[in-house]
Design a protein around this motif. Structure first.
Motif, PDB file in Angstrom:
ATOM      1  N   UNK A   1       0.834  -1.202   0.000  1.00 23.72           N
ATOM      2  CA  UNK A   1       0.000   0.000   0.000  1.00 23.72           C
ATOM      3  C   UNK A   1       0.868   1.251   0.000  1.00 23.72           C
ATOM      4  N   UNK A   2       1.926   1.226   0.797  1.00 21.47           N
ATOM      5  CA  UNK A   2       2.862   2.342   0.867  1.00 21.47           C
ATOM      6  C   UNK A   2       3.486   2.607  -0.498  1.00 21.47           C
ATOM      7  N   UNK A   3       3.904   1.539  -1.171  1.00 18.71           N
ATOM      8  CA  UNK A   3       4.499   1.672  -2.505  1.00 18.71           C
ATOM      9  C   UNK A   3       3.514   2.367  -3.450  1.00 18.71           C
ATOM     10  N   UNK A   4       2.267   1.936  -3.424  1.00 17.51           N
ATOM     11  CA  UNK A   4       1.254   2.513  -4.307  1.00 17.51           C
ATOM     12  C   UNK A   4       1.009   3.991  -4.020  1.00 17.51           C
ATOM     13  N   UNK A   5       0.958   4.355  -2.741  1.00 18.56           N
ATOM     14  CA  UNK A   5       0.743   5.753  -2.368  1.00 18.56           C
ATOM     15  C   UNK A   5       1.881   6.647  -2.849  1.00 18.56           C
ATOM     16  N   UNK A   6       3.109   6.169  -2.672  1.00 15.50           N
ATOM     17  CA  UNK A   6       4.266   6.971  -3.071  1.00 15.50           C
ATOM     18  C   UNK A   6       4.344   7.135  -4.584  1.00 15.50           C
ATOM     19  N   UNK A   7       4.064   6.062  -5.310  1.00 15.69           N
ATOM     20  CA  UNK A   7       4.076   6.135  -6.783  1.00 15.69           C
ATOM     21  C   UNK A   7       3.026   7.138  -7.260  1.00 15.69           C
ATOM     22  N   UNK A   8       1.843   7.077  -6.669  1.00 13.21           N
ATOM     23  CA  UNK A   8       0.762   7.995  -7.069  1.00 13.21           C
ATOM     24  C   UNK A   8       1.113   9.434  -6.711  1.00 13.21           C
ATOM     25  N   UNK A   9       1.667   9.636  -5.523  1.00 17.86           N
ATOM     26  CA  UNK A   9       2.034  10.988  -5.100  1.00 17.86           C
ATOM     27  C   UNK A   9       3.085  11.582  -6.025  1.00 17.86           C
TER      28      UNK A   9
END
Length: 409
Positions: free
Chosen positions: A291-299
């Motif tokens: 989930x963290x990976x996805x949030x950072x990529x989106x940000x």
């Protein structure tokens, strides 16, 4: 004969009463207000005098001066002074005694209440400050409703500063339920300006905690209309939830409400990073890490030039490198399946090393564009990560270069 005696007795009583008031007036004229107070209190010891307008007027005047000159902390006397002046004007609709001085006694009472409150507030004696601000507001409202003015001074329909001070003093003294109506007066009037932004947030939080969602939503909506500052309201909506899981649920709700908002994504990612890489690995480590990976990529897709997000992504990559290297050391190669699994993990490790370089370098570039004291520690971390990368890839010249940059910091 009896009637005559009664009449004579009444005249004697009336004469004594008039003489008592004359004594009060003489004491006022000589500025002996302590004596005047004893005299006026003696007048009111006889309940029959409660209907005399002049007695109430002089009581109000004397009590104001007692507080001003002798006992500024005596709120009860100040409150009694206001009651006395109101009683006088009720008993004398023509307002003959106060009209002579343009109702100055009421304006003096307001000034005394307000200035005393301000002194208590500055001394952080919020309880006494609240009582005096409340009285000042009551006197002010009374004067305004009467339509009085003094030397061109009159009061507005809503004195925002005084209402805010009364509410703040009540709030700081722990009288939250007393404070809320003052803040609601401001919010319901949709008052704006730098001093009042927190009013809407306070009301939202107050009614959220009381589970009065309609009122909470009302003040949140009004606040957003007046102060269109998304980051502020998003953080406020997050509230004071203590547990990570409660906060993660709220973040997911906020992402639904503010899709693609970089502030929500960044704040969520930072909290998730602290949770995932805490000292004790959580039970849902892998799910939260993904989930963290996805949030950072989106940000980063929204703002690739965010120093904060690049820094967090570099730290995330560094931690992934650590876990992958640790996993590889424990992998066997006895079967083809184990060999393929180790080969895939090695490829992923190489990928994470490249991500470590990419995001560490970008964070370093962004930090050094405008290096501040509060970002210096993060800048040192990304430089250390770059040194680790170039050691791993055996690029001695670049390793030396970033070691030198690290020393310069």
């Amino acid at each position: 004969m009896k009637k005559l005696l009664l009449g004579i007795f009444s005249l004697v009583c009336f004469g004594a009463f008039a003489q008592d008031l004359q004594s009060v007036q003489q004491s006022i004229a000589s500025s002996d207000y302590l004596l005047a107070k004893r005299q006026i209190d003696s007048v009111f010891a006889d309940k029959k005098n409660n209907t005399d307008a002049a007695a109430w007027y002089y009581k109000g005047r004397v009590y104001i001066e007692i507080v001003r000159q002798h006992d500024k902390t005596n709120f009860n006397i100040l409150q009694d002074a206001f009651k006395a002046l109101k009683n006088y004007q009720l008993l004398d609709p023509q307002n003959r005694l106060m009209q002579l001085s343009n109702n100055v006694d009421l304006f003096q009472l307001y000034d005394l209440s307000y200035n005393t409150a301000a002194d208590f507030y500055n001394d952080k004696n919020y309880d006494l400050a609240y009582h005096h601000f409340r009285l000042a507001l009551e006197v002010q409202d009374y004067i305004r409703k009467k339509g009085f003015s003094f030397q061109g001074k009159s009061f507005p329909s809503l004195d925002t500063s005084l209402v805010n001070l009364a509410g703040s003093a009540a709030y700081f003294s722990g009288r939250v339920d007393d404070a809320i109506p003052y803040f609601e007066r401001l919010a319901n009037a949709k008052i704006g300006g730098d001093d009042y932004k927190g009013v809407y947030a306070l009301l939202y939080n107050h009614y959220s905690h009381k589970n009065e969602q309609a009122k909470a939503a009302k003040y949140l909506t009004t606040g957003k209309e007046i102060y269109p500052d998304n980051e502020y309201w998003i953080k406020m909506e997050l509230g004071n939830l203590s547990s990570y899981k409660e906060r993660f649920i709220r973040y997911e709700q906020l992402l639904q409400k503010y899709p693609g908002n970089p502030d929500v994504l960044t704040d969520y990612a930072i909290e998730l990073f602290n949770y995932v890489y805490s000292e004790k690995q959580p039970g849902d480590f892998e799910t939260r890490q993904a989930c963290l990976q996805g949030l950072l990529v989106k940000a980063l897709s929204i703002d690739p030039n965010s120093a904060t997000v690049n820094f967090v992504m570099s730290q995330h990559s560094y931690n992934q490198v650590y876990y992958l290297e640790d996993a590889l050391r424990g992998m066997k190669e006895e079967s083809l399946e184990e060999q393929n699994k180790k080969k895939a993990a090695s490829a992923k490790l190489e990928q994470k090393y490249e991500e470590l370089r990419k995001y560490s370098l970008r964070a370093y570039e962004l930090y050094t564009t405008d290096l501040k004291a509060e970002t210096k520690a993060n800048c040192k971390k990304v430089l250390s990560q770059l040194v680790v990368y170039y050691q791993k890839t055996k690029q001695a010249d670049k390793e030396k270069y970033y070691q030198e940059k690290l020393r310069e910091l």
